[in-house]
Enzyme design. Sequence first.
Site, PDB file in Angstrom:
ATOM      1  N   ASP A   1       0.846  -1.194   0.000  1.00 32.53           N
ATOM      2  CA  ASP A   1       0.000   0.000   0.000  1.00 32.53           C
ATOM      3  C   ASP A   1       0.882   1.244   0.000  1.00 32.53           C
ATOM      4  O   ASP A   1       2.042   1.205   0.396  1.00 32.53           O
ATOM      5  CB  ASP A   1      -0.889   0.026   1.257  1.00 32.53           C
TER       6      ASP A   1
HETATM    7  N1  URA Z   1      -1.143  -6.033   3.734  1.00 31.18           N
HETATM    8  C1  URA Z   1      -1.664  -4.770   3.760  1.00 31.18           C
HETATM    9  O1  URA Z   1      -2.719  -4.540   4.321  1.00 31.18           O
HETATM   10  N2  URA Z   1      -0.970  -3.790   3.166  1.00 31.18           N
HETATM   11  C2  URA Z   1       0.209  -3.981   2.550  1.00 31.18           C
HETATM   12  O2  URA Z   1       0.797  -3.028   2.027  1.00 31.18           O
HETATM   13  C3  URA Z   1       0.740  -5.281   2.529  1.00 31.18           C
HETATM   14  C4  URA Z   1       0.044  -6.295   3.127  1.00 31.18           C
END
Ligand code: URA
Length: 238
Positions: free
Chosen positions: A106
């Site tokens: 993310d």
């Molecule tokens: N899980 C998430 O919620 N976000 C990420 O960036 C990676 C794994």
Amino acid sequence: MQRQRIDKILSSQNIASRSETKNMIKAGRIKADGITVKRADEKFDPETTVISVDGQTICFKEYLYIMMNKPAGVLSASNDRYAKTVIDLLPNELKRKGLFPAGRLDKDTEGLMLITDDGELAHKMLSPKNHVFKLYYAETDKILTDEDVKAFQSGIRYGDVICRSADMKIIGEKNAFVEICEGKFHQIKKMFASLGANVLYLKRIRIGEVSLDENLRPGEFRELTEQEKTDILKRTKE
Ligand code: URA
């Protein structure tokens, strides 16, 4: 390796475009095994031929494998009209055509990101069939309990998504290591949300058996070692 045209070799390594190569050849700047290359369509095996430009031997790499400590605020995408991407953080000499981040983090997640142009390795690492483990460090707004550990172990469900058993190791009141062998969308955040916890900080620290190099500050990167290229596919769930 198959013999390739010299202009193709140099453009694949981001050294010169095909038209630049033509001009460099005219100027006698390119040599192959010590002999001046005369035409852009001359073919060589780039792995066994010593190719030099202006007397400098080029170090041919079929593929690039870059470990980056992705900073928060940067997209794990190849390009974006508005936001900075992990590819934008690379210097021009490493920005080869075809490079992409293998997997998603993310925008606000930090940590280990593999950037490569080797589609086969990326596919093996990401394929749900292979179940390569990924380890995350998470900080939450809720005090974590043994019940939460058990819930992760039994396999969290949210909506119609069923997660496999995940290992959570509580290391402080509100922070933990979590290891998953899947890569569902926002998986860690959603798993915690199902326990009533918001993730305030998230960092990926290992993929397979490759840990994020502690010397890399956010935004920094280095190439993987030969060992790491195989280790990134190890540690899988049967
Ligand atoms: N899980 C998430 O919620 N976000 C990420 O960036 C990676 C794994």
